[in-house]
Every structure is written in C-alpha cells, then in structure tokens.
Design a protein around this motif. Structure first.
Motif, mmCIF file in Angstrom:
data_model
loop_
_atom_site.group_PDB
_atom_site.id
_atom_site.type_symbol
_atom_site.label_atom_id
_atom_site.label_comp_id
_atom_site.label_asym_id
_atom_site.label_seq_id
_atom_site.Cartn_x
_atom_site.Cartn_y
_atom_site.Cartn_z
ATOM 1 N N PRO A 34 6.827 -7.479 5.821
ATOM 2 C CA PRO A 34 5.520 -8.111 6.284
ATOM 3 C C PRO A 34 4.353 -8.167 5.496
ATOM 4 N N SER A 35 4.348 -6.828 4.581
ATOM 5 C CA SER A 35 3.187 -6.830 3.861
ATOM 6 C C SER A 35 3.121 -7.726 2.737
ATOM 7 N N ALA A 74 -7.884 -12.766 11.897
ATOM 8 C CA ALA A 74 -8.242 -12.477 13.265
ATOM 9 C C ALA A 74 -9.831 -11.735 13.105
ATOM 10 N N ALA A 75 -10.164 -11.124 12.035
ATOM 11 C CA ALA A 75 -11.227 -10.257 11.871
ATOM 12 C C ALA A 75 -12.340 -11.113 11.721
ATOM 13 N N GLU A 90 0.688 -1.257 -0.114
ATOM 14 C CA GLU A 90 0.291 0.096 -0.017
ATOM 15 C C GLU A 90 1.004 1.124 0.059
ATOM 16 N N ARG A 137 10.129 -3.478 8.385
ATOM 17 C CA ARG A 137 8.804 -3.570 9.218
ATOM 18 C C ARG A 137 7.475 -3.293 8.331
ATOM 19 N N ILE A 138 7.914 -2.656 7.140
ATOM 20 C CA ILE A 138 6.475 -2.442 6.205
ATOM 21 C C ILE A 138 6.381 -3.150 5.085
ATOM 22 N N GLU A 153 4.210 6.247 2.668
ATOM 23 C CA GLU A 153 3.973 8.012 3.116
ATOM 24 C C GLU A 153 4.047 7.796 4.748
ATOM 25 N N VAL A 154 3.365 7.045 5.191
ATOM 26 C CA VAL A 154 3.471 6.677 6.953
ATOM 27 C C VAL A 154 4.692 6.722 7.438
ATOM 28 N N ARG A 171 0.226 4.307 0.728
ATOM 29 C CA ARG A 171 0.063 5.280 2.037
ATOM 30 C C ARG A 171 1.110 4.593 2.872
ATOM 31 N N LEU A 172 1.202 3.291 3.119
ATOM 32 C CA LEU A 172 2.043 2.770 4.176
ATOM 33 C C LEU A 172 3.476 3.392 4.108
ATOM 34 N N ALA A 193 -1.772 -14.906 11.285
ATOM 35 C CA ALA A 193 -3.045 -15.125 12.326
ATOM 36 C C ALA A 193 -3.538 -13.793 12.186
ATOM 37 N N TRP A 194 -2.905 -12.640 11.906
ATOM 38 C CA TRP A 194 -3.676 -11.317 11.776
ATOM 39 C C TRP A 194 -4.712 -11.544 10.546
#
Lengths: 255, 268
Positions: free
Chosen positions: A173-174, A253-254, A149, A169-170, A154-155, A151-152, A249-250
């Motif tokens: 994992p993405s 999760a939803a 993404e 970290r971005i 930019e974050v 946007r990530l 697992a994430w």
C-alpha cells in the motif's frame, strides 16, 4: 465541478472543435490531395462504415487484446520483480547496474531478436509488448518499495507481523501510488508496441488495418484507424486514472 | 524523609522482582559506544522517566528494552528472560506519530493493524476499535485519515494502537516532544490516568525535565558519550498529580532544581 472548472472544460472542447474545423477547411480547400487527406466528414463516415460491417470492431478488439495481455503480464512481472528488488538493499546494489543497461535499450531493437526466436506469432507480440511495458512499472515499484518509511517497518516489527503481512499491509500500500503511476505510463507503451507488432508481424489489429489502408490508398479508412487508436489511448488512460483516484482517495482526503 | 533514606527505600523496593532489567548492558553501533555498562531495573507498575542531554542514549536504551536492538554485551531481560525481539506485551510509542501511522488507513484502520497482527477475529474488531478510540478521547473520528487530524490527535491514535496490543509495558520515546504546551499537558494527564488504573509499567523518555517529574515515580538521568547513569531520583509527589498543584509543590521545585543542575553540568 465549480464554475471555473466548467469554463476550462468548455474551452478545451472549443479548442478540439477548432482543430477539427481547421482540418475540414484544409480538406475542403484541397490544400492536400484527398488521396492522402480525407476530411473529418469522410473519416467519420469510414469509421461508421467500418463498425457497421464489423471489420473495424474485430481489429479494435485485436489491438485491445494485445495491449491488455502485454500490459497485464508486464504489470504482474514488474510488480513482483520490483518488490523483490526494491525491498532488499543488497538486491538493489547488485541488480541496479544491469537494469540501467537494459532500461534505455529501444524496445524496437529487440523486435528482430524476438521474431528470430519466436517467429511472427502472438507469443512474440506478447513478449515484445510486455518487455517494453515492464520498465516503467518495475522501476516505479522498486522506487516505491525502497521509499517505504523505515519507521513503519519498526511498527510492523513491534507488532510482530509476519513477512507476508508486512508486504501486504505495509510495503505494497505504501508503494501503490508509485506502482499505479508506472502502470499508467506503460499503458501508452503497450499501445504503441501493439501497433508496431501488428504492423511488423501482420497480426490482426488496428496496426494491420492502418498499414493495409495506407497501401491501398484508402485514406479515409486509414484515418478512421488512427482516430480509433487515439481514442483507445485516451480512454484507457482515463480508466486507469479513475481507478487510481479511487484507490488513492486517502491522498486527497486532507485537502 | 531525607534523600538518602528515600533512595534506600527505592533500592529496597527494586530488589523485588524487576520487570525489565539492564544488567551491565553495553551497545556499540558502527564502532561507537552508545551505551556503556548500564545497570537499571524497572519494577512492575512503575513509571520510570529517562532524561538526559541529546546523544546520551536514552532513546537507544528504550529500543533495547523494546527488542529493536540487541545488546553488544551484558543483558536486557523482561520478567527474568533475555529480550530477543519485540513481544506483544511490550508496546512502543514513537515520537514521530506522522511517520508511525499508516497514511492510507483511517483511524479505525490504523488501530485494526494491531488487532490484525494479534489475530483478533474480524467481527470483534470494530467494537474493540470503538472502545479504544473512546479511551484515548477520539470517539467519532474512526473514519478520519491521519492527515485530517491534528498532531495531538495523531499521537492519541498511535497510543490507541499500542493499547490495542493490550500491553503490560508501554515504552514511550519523547511522545509529546512535537506537541504544543496545552496539548502536551492534556496528554500527560491522559497517559497517567490510562496507565495508573491498569497498573501498566512505563518507561518514558523525554528531554523535558518538568514533564519527567510530573509523570514519574522515579527519574534516571543519563550522561552522554557513552550513555551511562549519572543521577537517579525518586519522585515523592502525591498522586493523582495535578497540573497546577503538583507543579507548585516544593518537592517538585527541589527536584527540578536538582535535575536542571545535573543537565547543565553535562552540557559543555
């Protein structure tokens, strides 16, 4: 597990048992000569015999080693190259056409090349297995890195994260769901190529066991090797799936 | 107080040192002029709202202030220095919280990202995370993944991550645009209480005129194609603001009318 899931599991076991029963029936009725087709009883006995004498175990370890080294080499190289190519639009534009040429190339076609250059050695097997297994991993990693993404990023920029932190970290994992899917696919490729290399180069492993058993008309031993190869593919795939479920697992999760 | 007198007062106040200043700022992207000759100053501690029709460059102005874009000509300064890139004391809250949060990290993990980037030692992080979650009204949600949270909760989480940077300036890009009316009002009041007590400077971009008047000390309305200032209004409404009383205040209604007429005139 709920009731329905248990029923499905029971049904799948019954189907497998049905196949084995049919196989036993065909063997008992001698529809196929026992020289070529042993029953599951004889195959099982050969399996037990092979393990108790220690021969089969060492062949199994040989195949597992070929498979694991090739797969790990393919994973490390595939993830590194895929990350490099996937994270840069320019690299994708430059390298993509070459990849499209190499990717559909049947790996069996490069085996003679590898043998010519490296000889009938473990190194040749490692190269061939890794070369075949790298594609699903590398292409999945390229896709995963390209699909992060924006946007990530930019974050990450507004947090002034270092380049290494952005990758670790971005981006990584993405891209992990894609990477793990690719690794699961190439596990099968690695197993196939391990057997092929063992057969062609006479390297210690189940491929060699199967070939020699067939040449000696030891059909029960032959089938024991085939069963073991099937089980290897099945169990390693389950193992990777379990790791996948744990790491991702994430995603569930939803739900 | 007349409108003219109030604007005079606002200008006089602005002559004090500006925290963020656009000086004749122009931005062209892909051959198109997005923003032309923008002059705008934001005082320390001010709550400035930017409104305008879509395509007027309000989000672009915010990205210039964030250092995510550099101006084609002119300058954007922070505390007198040209902005060359993002800085730690300026945090940006994006509208699309669903894309700005890391789905593979829990609420605590998302806040931790900002602390990791600021090199906060690991043992200090958990207590800071807990305090931040409490601050934005999410205590007890540390172990939830963003996908397990409602839109309002996700936006609170993004705000908490921005606050973890300990910013002096908060840039907010239509942060409540995707939320329902009730959630939106609750978050408006929380942003006010979070920023007023800490004297945080805020630039708040919105297309909701009521929201701009309710929150702002000053409102700038931009004209589209290319983006430039069309109207500037000082909001002379008592603080703390109240969702019922403020919105019924005659001044609120007058400003609303004025802004509404401005926006209508720009849309053809």
């Amino acid at each position: 597990m709920n009731r329905a899931a248990i029923l499905w599991r029971v049904a799948s076991i019954l189907v497998a048992a049905g196949f084995i029963a049919a196989w036993q029936l065909i063997a008992n009725l001698r529809l196929v000569s026992p020289v070529f087709l042993p029953g599951p009883d004889r195959a099982w006995a050969a399996l037990v015999r092979g393990f108790s004498s220690g021969d089969l175990a060492s062949k199994l370890i040989g195949t597992l080693e070929h498979m694991a080294y090739g797969w790990l080499a393919a994973s490390i190289a595939g993830i590194a190259l895929g990350a490099l190519i996937g994270s840069s639009r320019m690299m994708r534009a430059y390298v993509a056409p070459s990849l499209e040429f190499l990717r559909p190339l049947p790996v069996s076609a490069i085996i003679p090349v590898a043998i010519a250059m490296l000889g009938l050695t473990q190194g040749m097997a490692l190269f061939v297995i890794a070369f075949g297994a790298i594609w699903p991993i590398m292409l999945a990693t390229i896709h995963g890195f390209a699909a992060v993404e924006p946007r990530l990023y930019e974050v990450a920029r507004s947090l002034q994260m270092s380049r290494a932190a952005v990758i670790g970290r971005i981006a990584l994992p993405s891209a992990l769901p894609d990477i793990l899917a690719g690794m699961r696919l190439s596990l099968t490729v690695a197993l196939i190529l391990s057997v092929v290399c063992e057969i062609l180069a006479g390297l210690d492993g189940l491929g060699q066991w199967v070939l020699l058993s067939a040449r000696a008309f030891r059909s029960a031993d032959l089938f024991a090797g085939v069963i073991l190869l099937g089980a290897t593919g099945y169990l390693t795939s389950i193992a990777v799936s379990l790791v996948e479920q744990r790491l991702l697992a994430w995603q569930t999760a939803a739900r | 107080m007349s409108v003219v007198a109030r604007l005079d007062e606002a200008r006089a106040a602005r002559r004090q040192k500006a925290l963020i200043a656009f000086n004749a700022t122009t931005l062209r992207l892909g051959g198109k002029t997005i923003i032309e000759n923008l002059d705008l100053e934001v005082r320390p501690g001010e709550f400035l709202c930017i409104v305008g029709a879509s395509g007027c460059g309000k989000t672009t102005a915010l990205r210039l202030a964030a250092g995510l874009y550099g101006p084609t000509s002119g300058a954007v300064t922070f505390d007198g220095e040209p902005i060359t890139g993002p800085r730690r004391e300026v945090a940006i809250v994006f509208q699309d919280y669903g894309k700005a949060l890391l789905p593979w990290r829990t609420a605590a993990g998302n806040i931790s990202l900002a602390l990791e980037a600021s090199r906060v030692p690991a043992r200090e992080r958990s207590s800071r995370i807990e305090a931040l979650l409490r601050k934005v009204g999410l205590p007890g949600h540390a172990d939830k993944y963003p996908t397990e949270m409602s839109g309002g909760m996700q936006q609170r989480l993004q705000i908490a991550r921005c606050l973890a940077q300990e910013p002096t300036t908060l840039l907010m890009d239509e942060p409540f645009g995707a939320l329902d009316a009730m959630t939106r009002q609750g978050l408006q009041d929380e942003v006010l209480s979070l920023t007023q007590t800490s004297q945080t400077t805020v630039i708040f971009v919105t297309h909701d005129l009521d929201e701009a008047i309710y929150l702002g000390d000053r409102i700038v309305g931009l004209l589209p194609h290319p983006g430039r200032i069309g109207i500037e209004l000082a909001v002379d409404l008592p603080r703390p603001r109240d969702q019922l009383a403020t919105r019924e205040h005659p001044e609120f209604l007058r400003l609303r009318r004025q802004l509404f007429d401005f926006i209508k005139a720009t849309e053809h």
